[in-house]
Design a protein around this motif. Structure first.
Motif, PDB file in Angstrom:
ATOM      1  N   GLY A 125       3.408  22.409  15.144  1.00 32.78           N
ATOM      2  CA  GLY A 125       3.563  22.018  13.751  1.00 32.78           C
ATOM      3  C   GLY A 125       3.538  20.512  13.618  1.00 32.78           C
ATOM      4  O   GLY A 125       4.080  19.801  14.479  1.00 32.78           O
ATOM      5  N   VAL A 126       2.908  20.022  12.560  1.00 29.69           N
ATOM      6  CA  VAL A 126       2.772  18.584  12.352  1.00 29.69           C
ATOM      7  C   VAL A 126       3.116  18.248  10.903  1.00 29.69           C
ATOM      8  O   VAL A 126       2.563  18.846   9.966  1.00 29.69           O
ATOM      9  N   THR A 127       4.022  17.305  10.737  1.00 31.89           N
ATOM     10  CA  THR A 127       4.373  16.792   9.413  1.00 31.89           C
ATOM     11  C   THR A 127       4.045  15.303   9.399  1.00 31.89           C
ATOM     12  O   THR A 127       4.442  14.571  10.307  1.00 31.89           O
ATOM     13  N   HIS A 128       3.326  14.872   8.362  1.00 32.58           N
ATOM     14  CA  HIS A 128       2.763  13.523   8.425  1.00 32.58           C
ATOM     15  C   HIS A 128       2.693  12.872   7.051  1.00 32.58           C
ATOM     16  O   HIS A 128       2.652  13.549   6.019  1.00 32.58           O
ATOM     17  N   ILE A 129       2.671  11.538   7.088  1.00 29.22           N
ATOM     18  CA  ILE A 129       2.427  10.719   5.901  1.00 29.22           C
ATOM     19  C   ILE A 129       1.068  10.047   6.083  1.00 29.22           C
ATOM     20  O   ILE A 129       0.843   9.369   7.086  1.00 29.22           O
ATOM     21  N   PHE A 130       0.179  10.243   5.132  1.00 23.02           N
ATOM     22  CA  PHE A 130      -1.168   9.680   5.213  1.00 23.02           C
ATOM     23  C   PHE A 130      -1.311   8.493   4.265  1.00 23.02           C
ATOM     24  O   PHE A 130      -0.991   8.594   3.087  1.00 23.02           O
ATOM     25  N   TRP A 131      -1.811   7.407   4.804  1.00 17.70           N
ATOM     26  CA  TRP A 131      -2.140   6.243   3.984  1.00 17.70           C
ATOM     27  C   TRP A 131      -3.652   6.176   3.763  1.00 17.70           C
ATOM     28  O   TRP A 131      -4.418   6.843   4.488  1.00 17.70           O
ATOM     29  N   LEU A 133      -4.426  19.042  18.437  1.00 21.03           N
ATOM     30  CA  LEU A 133      -5.261  17.846  18.316  1.00 21.03           C
ATOM     31  C   LEU A 133      -4.475  16.593  18.663  1.00 21.03           C
ATOM     32  O   LEU A 133      -5.040  15.615  19.160  1.00 21.03           O
ATOM     33  N   GLY A 134      -3.181  16.607  18.371  1.00 17.93           N
ATOM     34  CA  GLY A 134      -2.349  15.439  18.606  1.00 17.93           C
ATOM     35  C   GLY A 134      -1.035  15.596  17.888  1.00 17.93           C
ATOM     36  O   GLY A 134      -0.678  16.686  17.444  1.00 17.93           O
ATOM     37  N   ILE A 135      -0.332  14.510  17.763  1.00 12.88           N
ATOM     38  CA  ILE A 135       0.964  14.524  17.102  1.00 12.88           C
ATOM     39  C   ILE A 135       0.836  13.951  15.696  1.00 12.88           C
ATOM     40  O   ILE A 135      -0.225  13.455  15.303  1.00 12.88           O
ATOM     41  N   GLY A 136       1.932  14.023  14.950  1.00 12.74           N
ATOM     42  CA  GLY A 136       2.014  13.382  13.649  1.00 12.74           C
ATOM     43  C   GLY A 136       3.296  12.590  13.581  1.00 12.74           C
ATOM     44  O   GLY A 136       3.923  12.287  14.595  1.00 12.74           O
ATOM     45  N   ALA A 137       3.711  12.233  12.386  1.00 11.34           N
ATOM     46  CA  ALA A 137       4.972  11.516  12.237  1.00 11.34           C
ATOM     47  C   ALA A 137       6.115  12.339  12.822  1.00 11.34           C
ATOM     48  O   ALA A 137       7.026  11.814  13.458  1.00 11.34           O
ATOM     49  N   ARG A 138       6.070  13.649  12.608  1.00 15.32           N
ATOM     50  CA  ARG A 138       7.039  14.574  13.210  1.00 15.32           C
ATOM     51  C   ARG A 138       6.269  15.792  13.702  1.00 15.32           C
ATOM     52  O   ARG A 138       5.481  16.383  12.956  1.00 15.32           O
ATOM     53  N   THR A 139       6.486  16.166  14.968  1.00 14.62           N
ATOM     54  CA  THR A 139       5.705  17.227  15.593  1.00 14.62           C
ATOM     55  C   THR A 139       6.626  18.222  16.272  1.00 14.62           C
ATOM     56  O   THR A 139       7.607  17.835  16.916  1.00 14.62           O
ATOM     57  N   TYR A 140       6.295  19.512  16.136  1.00 17.71           N
ATOM     58  CA  TYR A 140       7.097  20.585  16.711  1.00 17.71           C
ATOM     59  C   TYR A 140       6.263  21.347  17.740  1.00 17.71           C
ATOM     60  O   TYR A 140       5.083  21.654  17.503  1.00 17.71           O
ATOM     61  N   PHE A 141       6.899  21.679  18.868  1.00 18.69           N
ATOM     62  CA  PHE A 141       6.264  22.500  19.902  1.00 18.69           C
ATOM     63  C   PHE A 141       7.213  23.626  20.287  1.00 18.69           C
ATOM     64  O   PHE A 141       8.425  23.424  20.402  1.00 18.69           O
ATOM     65  N   SER A 142       6.653  24.815  20.513  1.00 13.38           N
ATOM     66  CA  SER A 142       7.434  25.914  21.076  1.00 13.38           C
ATOM     67  C   SER A 142       6.462  26.915  21.692  1.00 13.38           C
ATOM     68  O   SER A 142       5.246  26.723  21.674  1.00 13.38           O
ATOM     69  N   GLY A 143       7.005  27.990  22.241  1.00 12.80           N
ATOM     70  CA  GLY A 143       6.169  29.068  22.765  1.00 12.80           C
ATOM     71  C   GLY A 143       5.163  28.616  23.798  1.00 12.80           C
ATOM     72  O   GLY A 143       5.453  27.789  24.674  1.00 12.80           O
ATOM     73  N   MET A 150       0.843  -1.197   0.000  1.00  9.77           N
ATOM     74  CA  MET A 150       0.000   0.000   0.000  1.00  9.77           C
ATOM     75  C   MET A 150       0.883   1.254   0.000  1.00  9.77           C
ATOM     76  O   MET A 150       1.877   1.317   0.723  1.00  9.77           O
ATOM     77  N   LYS A 151       0.521   2.238  -0.811  1.00 12.58           N
ATOM     78  CA  LYS A 151       1.287   3.469  -0.923  1.00 12.58           C
ATOM     79  C   LYS A 151       0.558   4.616  -0.224  1.00 12.58           C
ATOM     80  O   LYS A 151      -0.669   4.612  -0.103  1.00 12.58           O
ATOM     81  N   PRO A 152       1.293   5.624   0.237  1.00 16.16           N
ATOM     82  CA  PRO A 152       0.664   6.773   0.895  1.00 16.16           C
ATOM     83  C   PRO A 152      -0.299   7.509  -0.029  1.00 16.16           C
ATOM     84  O   PRO A 152      -0.181   7.457  -1.256  1.00 16.16           O
TER      85      PRO A 152
END
Length: 259
Positions: free
Chosen positions: A124-130, A164-174, A1-3
């Motif tokens: 910030g959230v960076t994600h791969i969706f299948w 809402l939550g995290i993703g594959a890579r999540t950033y927090f600041s401030g 299966m591909k993203p």
């Protein structure tokens, strides 16, 4: 299966209307020929040939543009936008087409890190969706839908409900970072990094970018369970028709909204 989709979603904490900062953002995309924009516009309805100098002139000199839309139609395809004048509602989002080859996935996450270093997102959230099932038919499909919606925190969901939550890579600041106990985040499952611009990044792929959706979901659930005690992430409610998820703010976001 591909993203199905690759996305970068961030809530910047800096204004992007200064020439130096805007140049840095454009440099990030131009520095890899596979990501170099082919078109741009000042709204969703406008798409003209990409011209870096024109963008800088209209934003920093003429002050006639409040948002930038960038597009690429070759090889690695994407479309996205960001606001140049900072406010508490500032938003940056880029969606990359599912055709992006696996060999480009590391560069995609590097692109995300470099954007984050410039815009310094509070969240910030960076994600791969299948591919997902609508409606869900199993518990795993229900949880997968929850993960996907959390990993695409558009303003209509984020602003009233908080992260809402995290993703594959999540950033927090401030102010978002301040809602968590620092040690809690630093000891989170996954690869946790203190970033030189003051943020914290959680990578649940543990550097293994060519993963599959089942492994990603397991890692996501593990970290979400771990962060639950902070009472920061929005509380989900699953629709009776099994087609979606709604949210309400957790204790930390309710306190923030009262200030």
């Amino acid at each position: 299966m591909k993203p199905d989709l690759f996305s970068i979603t961030m809530y910047p904490m800096v204004s992007l209307n200064k020439e130096e900062i805007l140049s840095d953002i454009l440099d990030v995309f131009e520095s890899n020929e596979k990501f170099a924009p082919t078109h741009w516009g000042n709204s969703e309805m406008v798409r003209v040939e990409y011209n870096r100098n024109e963008i800088l002139e209209k934003v920093t000199l003429e002050r006639r543009v409040s948002e930038i839309h960038l597009h690429r139609d070759n090889t690695v395809k994407y479309t996205g936008s960001f606001e140049v004048n900072w406010s508490t509602r500032s938003f940056l989002k880029f969606d990359f087409h599912k055709s992006m080859p696996p060999k480009m996935w590391p560069a995609f996450f590097e692109l995300s890190d470099r954007i984050a270093e410039i815009v310094k997102p509070c969240y910030g959230v960076t994600h791969i969706f299948w591919p997902s099932s609508y409606p869900w038919n199993t518990e795993r499909e229900r949880l997968n839908m929850w993960m996907d919606i959390c990993s695409y925190p558009v303003p209509v969901r984020y602003l009233p409900n908080g992260p809402l939550g995290i993703g594959a890579r999540t950033y927090f600041s401030g102010h978002i970072l301040e809602m968590f106990d620092g040690e809690l985040l630093l000891n989170s499952p996954g690869v946790v990094s203190k970033l030189n611009w003051g943020g914290i990044c959680i990578d649940i792929l543990n550097g293994k970018l060519e993963t599959d959706n089942s492994t990603l979901l397991d890692s996501w659930l593990n970290v979400m369970k771990y962060l639950e005690s902070a009472q920061v992430m929005a509380i989900p409610s699953f629709d009776e028709d099994r087609m979606g998820v709604s949210f309400r703010p957790n204790a930390a976001w309710e306190d923030y909204l009262k200030r």
